[in-house]
Design a protein around this motif. Structure first.
Motif, PDB file in Angstrom:
ATOM      1  N   ARG A  36      31.669  73.938  44.118  1.00 50.38           N
ATOM      2  CA  ARG A  36      31.286  72.542  44.083  1.00 50.38           C
ATOM      3  C   ARG A  36      32.365  71.605  43.777  1.00 50.38           C
ATOM      4  NH1 ARG A  36      26.029  70.315  41.426  1.00 50.38           N
ATOM      5  NH2 ARG A  36      26.939  68.200  40.632  1.00 50.38           N
ATOM      6  N   VAL A  37      32.412  70.535  44.435  1.00 44.46           N
ATOM      7  CA  VAL A  37      33.329  69.585  44.075  1.00 44.46           C
ATOM      8  C   VAL A  37      32.768  68.296  43.651  1.00 44.46           C
ATOM      9  CG1 VAL A  37      35.699  68.441  44.988  1.00 44.46           C
ATOM     10  CG2 VAL A  37      34.946  70.757  45.775  1.00 44.46           C
ATOM     11  N   ASP A  38      33.079  67.640  42.523  1.00 46.52           N
ATOM     12  CA  ASP A  38      32.716  66.238  42.140  1.00 46.52           C
ATOM     13  C   ASP A  38      33.665  65.669  41.460  1.00 46.52           C
ATOM     14  OD1 ASP A  38      32.441  67.749  39.646  1.00 46.52           O
ATOM     15  OD2 ASP A  38      30.118  68.190  39.900  1.00 46.52           O
ATOM     16  N   TYR A  93      33.920  82.191  38.585  1.00 51.03           N
ATOM     17  CA  TYR A  93      35.156  81.718  38.684  1.00 51.03           C
ATOM     18  C   TYR A  93      35.385  80.718  37.473  1.00 51.03           C
ATOM     19  CZ  TYR A  93      35.862  83.713  43.343  1.00 51.03           C
ATOM     20  OH  TYR A  93      35.792  84.398  44.322  1.00 51.03           O
ATOM     21  N   LEU A  94      36.721  80.520  36.879  1.00 44.62           N
ATOM     22  CA  LEU A  94      36.938  79.646  35.985  1.00 44.62           C
ATOM     23  C   LEU A  94      36.978  78.118  36.583  1.00 44.62           C
ATOM     24  CD1 LEU A  94      39.387  81.598  33.814  1.00 44.62           C
ATOM     25  CD2 LEU A  94      36.931  81.285  33.313  1.00 44.62           C
ATOM     26  N   SER A  95      36.522  77.211  36.053  1.00 47.51           N
ATOM     27  CA  SER A  95      36.457  75.746  36.718  1.00 47.51           C
ATOM     28  C   SER A  95      37.725  75.186  36.451  1.00 47.51           C
ATOM     29  CB  SER A  95      35.314  75.103  36.163  1.00 47.51           C
ATOM     30  OG  SER A  95      35.634  74.896  34.599  1.00 47.51           O
ATOM     31  N   SER A  96      37.964  74.151  37.195  1.00 50.14           N
ATOM     32  CA  SER A  96      39.417  73.470  37.164  1.00 50.14           C
ATOM     33  C   SER A  96      39.176  72.096  37.485  1.00 50.14           C
ATOM     34  CB  SER A  96      40.206  74.002  38.396  1.00 50.14           C
ATOM     35  OG  SER A  96      40.795  75.474  38.305  1.00 50.14           O
ATOM     36  N   GLN A  97      40.148  71.355  37.003  1.00 45.00           N
ATOM     37  CA  GLN A  97      40.006  69.779  37.366  1.00 45.00           C
ATOM     38  C   GLN A  97      41.665  69.499  37.703  1.00 45.00           C
ATOM     39  OE1 GLN A  97      38.903  68.244  33.569  1.00 45.00           O
ATOM     40  NE2 GLN A  97      36.565  68.427  34.264  1.00 45.00           N
ATOM     41  N   ARG A  98      41.801  68.360  38.574  1.00 44.32           N
ATOM     42  CA  ARG A  98      42.962  67.711  38.836  1.00 44.32           C
ATOM     43  C   ARG A  98      42.599  66.147  39.042  1.00 44.32           C
ATOM     44  NH1 ARG A  98      44.009  71.902  38.220  1.00 44.32           N
ATOM     45  NH2 ARG A  98      45.448  73.463  39.438  1.00 44.32           N
ATOM     46  N   GLN A  99      43.549  65.390  38.653  1.00 38.64           N
ATOM     47  CA  GLN A  99      43.865  64.026  38.714  1.00 38.64           C
ATOM     48  C   GLN A  99      44.297  63.463  40.000  1.00 38.64           C
ATOM     49  OE1 GLN A  99      45.523  60.922  35.737  1.00 38.64           O
ATOM     50  NE2 GLN A  99      43.437  61.303  34.802  1.00 38.64           N
ATOM     51  N   VAL A 100      43.844  62.652  40.654  1.00 41.07           N
ATOM     52  CA  VAL A 100      44.279  62.019  41.558  1.00 41.07           C
ATOM     53  C   VAL A 100      44.242  60.581  41.775  1.00 41.07           C
ATOM     54  CG1 VAL A 100      42.069  62.301  43.094  1.00 41.07           C
ATOM     55  CG2 VAL A 100      44.438  61.967  44.263  1.00 41.07           C
ATOM     56  N   PHE A 124      37.704  70.360  51.745  1.00 35.31           N
ATOM     57  CA  PHE A 124      36.766  69.600  51.428  1.00 35.31           C
ATOM     58  C   PHE A 124      37.094  68.037  51.491  1.00 35.31           C
ATOM     59  CE2 PHE A 124      38.912  69.801  47.393  1.00 35.31           C
ATOM     60  CZ  PHE A 124      38.838  68.541  46.780  1.00 35.31           C
ATOM     61  N   ASP A 125      36.042  67.140  51.825  1.00 34.29           N
ATOM     62  CA  ASP A 125      36.213  65.656  51.582  1.00 34.29           C
ATOM     63  C   ASP A 125      35.272  65.303  51.334  1.00 34.29           C
ATOM     64  OD1 ASP A 125      37.972  65.261  54.397  1.00 34.29           O
ATOM     65  OD2 ASP A 125      36.667  66.895  54.754  1.00 34.29           O
ATOM     66  N   LEU A 126      35.484  64.209  49.942  1.00 34.29           N
ATOM     67  CA  LEU A 126      34.815  63.593  49.155  1.00 34.29           C
ATOM     68  C   LEU A 126      34.986  62.066  49.305  1.00 34.29           C
ATOM     69  CD1 LEU A 126      32.492  64.510  46.877  1.00 34.29           C
ATOM     70  CD2 LEU A 126      34.375  64.079  45.137  1.00 34.29           C
ATOM     71  N   ARG A 166      28.267  65.353  44.998  1.00 33.60           N
ATOM     72  CA  ARG A 166      29.169  66.391  45.098  1.00 33.60           C
ATOM     73  C   ARG A 166      29.162  66.884  46.570  1.00 33.60           C
ATOM     74  NH1 ARG A 166      23.350  66.531  44.600  1.00 33.60           N
ATOM     75  NH2 ARG A 166      22.630  68.466  45.164  1.00 33.60           N
ATOM     76  N   THR A 167      30.133  67.943  46.893  1.00 29.92           N
ATOM     77  CA  THR A 167      30.378  68.486  48.153  1.00 29.92           C
ATOM     78  C   THR A 167      30.512  69.794  47.863  1.00 29.92           C
ATOM     79  OG1 THR A 167      31.424  68.182  50.291  1.00 29.92           O
ATOM     80  CG2 THR A 167      32.555  68.049  48.460  1.00 29.92           C
ATOM     81  N   LEU A 168      30.664  70.538  48.787  1.00 33.56           N
ATOM     82  CA  LEU A 168      31.231  72.195  48.995  1.00 33.56           C
ATOM     83  C   LEU A 168      32.420  72.381  49.777  1.00 33.56           C
ATOM     84  CD1 LEU A 168      27.405  73.782  49.077  1.00 33.56           C
ATOM     85  CD2 LEU A 168      28.908  73.287  46.944  1.00 33.56           C
ATOM     86  N   SER A 169      33.124  73.425  49.336  1.00 27.92           N
ATOM     87  CA  SER A 169      34.166  73.575  50.184  1.00 27.92           C
ATOM     88  C   SER A 169      33.887  74.406  51.483  1.00 27.92           C
ATOM     89  CB  SER A 169      35.385  74.338  49.215  1.00 27.92           C
ATOM     90  OG  SER A 169      35.019  75.427  48.945  1.00 27.92           O
TER      91      SER A 169
END
Length: 651
Positions: free
Chosen positions: A48-50, A87-94, A68-70, A59-62
């Motif tokens: 899950r990507v949000d 899985y352990l969650s992650s975050q990235r700033q863009v 993925f595209d969001l 949200r979308t799914l890989s």
């Protein structure tokens, strides 16, 4: 961009779910693209990507290939969140621009460590240890010591708290192997070197979706000194706050050495080779019971990083770093030569020497029009799609390992690697396709990043810092190898592509004189007779008033900003949607000029004082505000100068 990406979230079978109606704005529409992998580097689907704090984007799914595209709104930094059961969650700033793609680097998601220890409040120290980990940098494991009578409370997502009487404790290292940087829970501060990070977790809290676990007594955490840091060195410590999407500095730890085991164990924490005094042990918070357990777990001569934590989240031990002394950035970008609006033309057929194009003009019988050909608008011409990229000068630094090139255009990322050699350059020719394989009409910005890659050098901070995580280090920590390389970038942007004539009239390079077209990315009007008019070629910089009529006072709210009156405007900031925020200093207000030029008051009621926290920002009292900033979520941060506070207004 918003129209071309609407297929991502429109319709019942869209791949992006839960987008609020009208959330994606036409002028700001953008797409974040990325890829998710597992620990081994294989694509990971179903993640899950949000976007943190932006539920309106859904949200979308890989996919099966991990990509993925969001669709989102551009105009600032957004924090992308990744989660999947197990899985352990992650975050990235863009940083996301308006009307363009934004690429986020690959993320690797990892499962929790298999080693779990049951911890309950006890009359003696309880110990939990991770599985041993080994890679090219050495072998290590985590040891956690819980003082007698330690109680834990988990903090749930809704803000409520719940005590934990029994805990399944684990420590899972992120920083293992070549893929460790991609597995980090969040991007490190720019001055922190990739070194060591681990998730300290409790099974019961993970199952309940808790954001963290708090303890009423500090937990001592030990990590084997696998990088041979000098004894007595401060260990910069920080934790990742997933709720806020940021790293937070904690109190430094210390590299210690176990000198003697047995009934009277001793340690050295200042590097003098002598046992610490009782005062030194007290400053560290290292008591006799902990010393005893330490001596039972490690042999004399062992060196360890010792830190103390008051809660469980991802924790990180990271020293500052710096490049070698001879490091320098890549050469500057080539000089851009825009096409003049009125190029020099030679007689006969139309020849323009400056941009090396050929043209021809044919009268259309019985009409006032002409058919016009220009070779730079003909399909298949690649000149406008070509970039000449300098990579190195006549010399390169001795410590340079290699040269990396990355080009981002139309949602695609192209990477190449080059040896550390002088006098290198390369040519890039864009095929005119976007990330989805569609032919792009008109120009697009291409961002070129040339990186010089060097071996990183660990550095030290000032010893008087108690919290040095994320601080700048300028003195090299001799004799130690950093776990990462450091890259100095030269980044520049050029437009590539063109609005070919077949996009105007479908005549393969020919256009009717009366049929003009506008290319917004190039900011250029293309005339049907082959000429053009570019905003880039306007003579000189232009200035215009966007707010204020030059009169002192307060007025104009609800009308054009240029008709408003101010009293000492002092400080401006731009919001993600292009709004302009102005500190109206002596009116004790903050005012907003919207994208369409209307001005309103967004903070302060004009009464000088302090009050209103917890209520509408427009009802608050400010005292000569001075300085303003806009957060990534659109929140407003105001320096309330003579109230000696910084205050926040909602988005």
């Amino acid at each position: 961009m918003a129209a071309s990406s609407a297929f991502l979230y429109s319709g019942s079978d869209s791949i992006q779910k839960g987008v609020a109606p009208g959330a994606i704005k036409a002028v700001r529409g953008a797409v974040i693209r990325g890829r998710v992998l597992d620990r081994t580097g294989q694509p990971l689907s179903g993640v899950r990507v949000d976007v943190l704090d932006h539920p309106e984007f859904g949200r979308t799914l890989s996919r099966e290939d991990g990509r993925f595209d969001l669709a989102v709104n551009g105009g600032g930094a957004l924090t992308v969140s990744y989660s999947r059961d197990g899985y352990l969650s992650s975050q990235r700033q863009v940083e996301v621009p308006w009307q363009d793609f934004a690429a986020v680097e690959d993320v690797r998601m990892i499962a929790v460590d298999a080693a779990v220890t049951r911890i309950e409040p006890s009359a003696q120290i309880e110990v939990a240890r991770s599985s041993p980990v080994s890679d090219a940098d050495g072998e290590r494991r985590v040891t956690m010591m819980f003082e007698p009578g330690t109680h834990a409370t988990m903090r749930l997502a809704d803000g409520s708290q719940r005590p934990l009487s029994s805990m399944g404790v684990r420590a899972t290292e992120f920083t293992v192997g070549a893929g460790g940087p991609e597995a980090m829970p969040g991007e490190l501060p720019p001055t922190s070197a990739y070194t060591y990070a681990a998730e300290l977790s409790v099974d019961e809290a993970q199952a309940a979706g808790a954001t963290r676990v708090d303890f009423d007594k500090p937990i001592a955490v030990y990590v084997d000194n696998f990088l041979d840091m000098p004894v007595g060195t401060h260990v910069p410590l920080g934790y990742y706050d997933r709720v806020r999407g940021t790293w937070v500095a904690a109190r430094d730890g210390r590299v210690i050495k176990l000198l003697q085991a047995g009934p009277n164990p001793t340690v050295d924490s200042d590097g003098d080779g002598q046992p610490d005094s009782q005062d030194q042990l007290d400053q560290l918070g290292l008591d006799e019971a902990e010393l005893g357990r330490l001596a039972g777990l490690y042999a004399p001569g062992a060196t360890l990083w010792r830190v103390q934590v008051d809660h469980f989240t991802p924790w990180d031990c990271n020293w500052p770093y710096r490049p070698p002394d001879d490091a320098r950035p890549p050469p500057p970008p080539p000089t851009e030569k825009p096409r003049p609006d009125e190029p020099c033309k030679e007689g006969g057929c139309v020849i323009t020497p400056e941009d090396q194009t050929l043209g021809e003009q044919i009268d259309v019988t019985g009409t006032p029009f002409t058919l016009n050909y220009r070779s730079d608008r003909a399909p298949g011409r690649t000149t406008a799609n070509t970039l000449e990229i300098p990579l190195s000068d006549s010399t390169v630094p001795a410590s340079l390992r290699r040269i990396e090139l990355e080009i981002q255009v139309a949602g695609r990322t192209i990477t190449r690697s080059f040896p550390a050699q002088p006098n290198l350059s390369t040519t890039f020719v864009w095929d005119g396709k976007d990330a989805y394989g569609r032919t792009v009409r008109g120009a697009r910005p291409a961002t070129v990043s040339v990186g010089y890659v060097y071996p990183a050098v660990y550095a030290t901070t000032r010893s008087e810092f108690e919290r040095s995580f994320g601080a700048f280090g300028d003195v090299a920590l001799g004799g130690n190898r950093a776990r990462q390389e450091i890259t100095l970038f030269q980044q520049w942007t050029r437009r590539v592509g063109t609005l070919a004539a077949d996009g105007q009239a479908g005549l393969h390079g020919w256009a009717l004189s009366a049929h003009h077209a506008y290319d917004p990315a190039a900011r250029t009007l293309l005339f049907g007779d082959g000429g053009q008019r570019s905003a880039d070629n306007a003579a000189g910089a232009q200035i215009a008033t966007v707010a204020g009529n030059g009169q002192v006072g307060f007025g104009g709210d609800g009308g054009p900003a240029t008709a408003a009156t101010f009293n000492d405007p002092n400080g401006v900031a731009v919001g993600p949607d292009g709004s302009l925020y102005i500190v109206d200093h002596l009116n004790d207000r903050v005012r907003r000029v919207g994208p369409h030029g209307t001005i309103t008051t967004v903070a302060g009621n004009g009464q000088r004082g302090f009050g209103g926290d917890g209520g509408p920002a427009t009802a608050a009292e400010l005292f000569l505000p001075h300085g303003i900033a806009v957060g990534a979520d659109g929140s407003l941060y105001i320096a309330d100068t003579f109230n000696f506070r910084v205050r926040r207004g909602g988005a």
